[in-house]
Design an enzyme around this catalytic site. Structure first.
Site, PDB file in Angstrom:
ATOM      1  N   GLN A   1       0.830  -1.201   0.000  1.00 56.62           N
ATOM      2  CA  GLN A   1       0.000   0.000   0.000  1.00 56.62           C
ATOM      3  C   GLN A   1       0.866   1.253   0.000  1.00 56.62           C
ATOM      4  OE1 GLN A   1      -3.623  -0.402   2.734  1.00 56.62           O
ATOM      5  NE2 GLN A   1      -2.295  -2.029   3.495  1.00 56.62           N
TER       6      GLN A   1
ATOM      7  N   HIS B   1      -1.654   1.344  -4.453  1.00 52.81           N
ATOM      8  CA  HIS B   1      -2.068   2.750  -4.485  1.00 52.81           C
ATOM      9  C   HIS B   1      -1.123   3.623  -5.298  1.00 52.81           C
ATOM     10  CE1 HIS B   1      -3.920   1.613  -0.350  1.00 52.81           C
ATOM     11  NE2 HIS B   1      -4.733   1.310  -1.343  1.00 52.81           N
TER      12      HIS B   1
ATOM     13  N   THR C   1      -0.052  -2.628   8.526  1.00 53.02           N
ATOM     14  CA  THR C   1      -1.245  -2.002   7.959  1.00 53.02           C
ATOM     15  C   THR C   1      -2.421  -2.151   8.907  1.00 53.02           C
ATOM     16  OG1 THR C   1      -2.880  -2.110   6.166  1.00 53.02           O
ATOM     17  CG2 THR C   1      -1.701  -4.143   6.679  1.00 53.02           C
ATOM     18  N   SER C   2      -3.263  -1.126   8.949  1.00 43.58           N
ATOM     19  CA  SER C   2      -4.468  -1.183   9.788  1.00 43.58           C
ATOM     20  C   SER C   2      -5.660  -1.745   9.021  1.00 43.58           C
ATOM     21  CB  SER C   2      -4.803   0.215  10.326  1.00 43.58           C
ATOM     22  OG  SER C   2      -4.950   1.136   9.261  1.00 43.58           O
TER      23      SER C   2
ATOM     24  N   ASN D   1       1.639  -5.982  13.532  1.00 45.20           N
ATOM     25  CA  ASN D   1       1.409  -4.537  13.503  1.00 45.20           C
ATOM     26  C   ASN D   1       1.386  -4.027  14.936  1.00 45.20           C
ATOM     27  OD1 ASN D   1       1.016  -2.118  12.109  1.00 45.20           O
ATOM     28  ND2 ASN D   1      -1.203  -2.218  12.313  1.00 45.20           N
TER      29      ASN D   1
END
Length: 294
Positions: free
Chosen positions: A110, A141, A231-232, A260
């Site tokens: 991402q 992205h 990453t969330s 994470n």
């Protein structure tokens, strides 16, 4: 010790490992994440004295207003400078190691910093092709290293000097085409503006179709390990990739690991998704693996 050995086995013995990475893998390189207390969404709100969240600086609506577009340009210029000065982290080197051993099926990133895609063997393709062979790294992205014209679609390398002032740069390809049209007596078609080729909130992803084809092919190839790191998982499309990839890995009797600083997402869609949840800094993992190697 048993949990560490589980991690060791998953990462060292998976033959078709998939990694889904977020901003957390680049924080120690000096590139801020987005959602933490020191992330971009917080700092941008303060730096630009925004009345709204800093997240709005990454919304497609920034280009509907001249002032917000200029603020976005200033922010992108600064972020690009950070990325250019950054060096790869221990976790980036671990990805490189796995790829060199030919055990990495795909890296879905991402991140727009380009640190991962700059690794030898992990180069991406811009735009992503609709047919194989596909690159090892899929930028979900986009990336800050490429600019695109809002009108003609021309792409080229990001030139910091063009984004350093209040003027949004014109597309040189459009300018050349327009000058030729004028010479032959045709009317002007207008000049497009250059912008970084990153995907903002609420806008179409130009690589969306290719990403769909790549993920479908990876799911069919029976991946046997999945690492979701840094990453969330707030982006719906990335959540879907993780959920579907997790199902495929489990069908192949493989393992899925979450690493994470924050908790993994909750909800029925993620029931039984992760076999092991590690809350902590992903940069510690390479050192732990090295110790277990010994």
């Amino acid at each position: 010790r048993q949990l560490l050995e589980f991690v060791f086995y998953t990462i060292r013995h998976s033959r078709k490992l998939v990694i889904v990475a977020g901003a957390g893998i680049s924080v120690s390189a000096g590139i801020p994440d987005f959602r933490s207390s020191t992330g971009l969404f917080k700092t941008l709100k303060n730096d630009f004295k925004l009345k709204v969240s800093g997240q709005d600086m990454f919304d497609a609506s920034v280009y509907r207003d001249a002032e917000s577009a200029k603020s976005f340009q200033v922010m992108v210029h600064g972020l690009h400078n950070l990325c250019e000065k950054a060096t790869r982290t221990a976790f980036h080197n671990l990805i490189s190691e796995i790829s060199t051993e030919n055990r990495l099926l795909r890296l879905y990133t991402q991140n727009v910093d380009g640190l991962d895609a700059s690794i030898n063997g992990l180069e991406t393709a811009v735009p992503l092709p609709l047919r194989p062979p596909w690159p090892k790294t899929v930028q979900l992205h986009g990336g800050l290293q490429t600019v695109v014209c809002s009108k003609c679609g021309w792409m080229g390398p990001f030139k910091p000097e063009l984004f350093g002032d209040d003027v949004i740069p014109d597309c040189t390809e459009c300018q050349e085409l327009d000058s030729v049209r004028i010479v032959v007596g045709k009317r002007t078609q207008g000049i497009g503006k250059l912008r970084p080729r990153i995907v903002l909130y609420n806008e179409f992803n130009p690589d969306g179709e290719a990403i769909g084809k790549i993920t479908s092919a990876d799911l069919r190839s029976r991946p046997d390990g999945l690492l979701v790191v840094g990453t969330s998982l707030k982006i719906p499309g990335v959540r879907r990739i993780v959920r579907e990839m997790s199902n495929a890995v489990h069908a192949a009797k493989g393992s899925v690991i979450w690493i994470n600083n924050d908790d993994p997402p909750i909800g029925k869609e993620f029931d039984s998704c992760f076999d092991l949840i590690i809350k902590g800094d992903c940069q510690l993992l390479p050192g732990i693996l090295s110790e277990l190697d010994e």
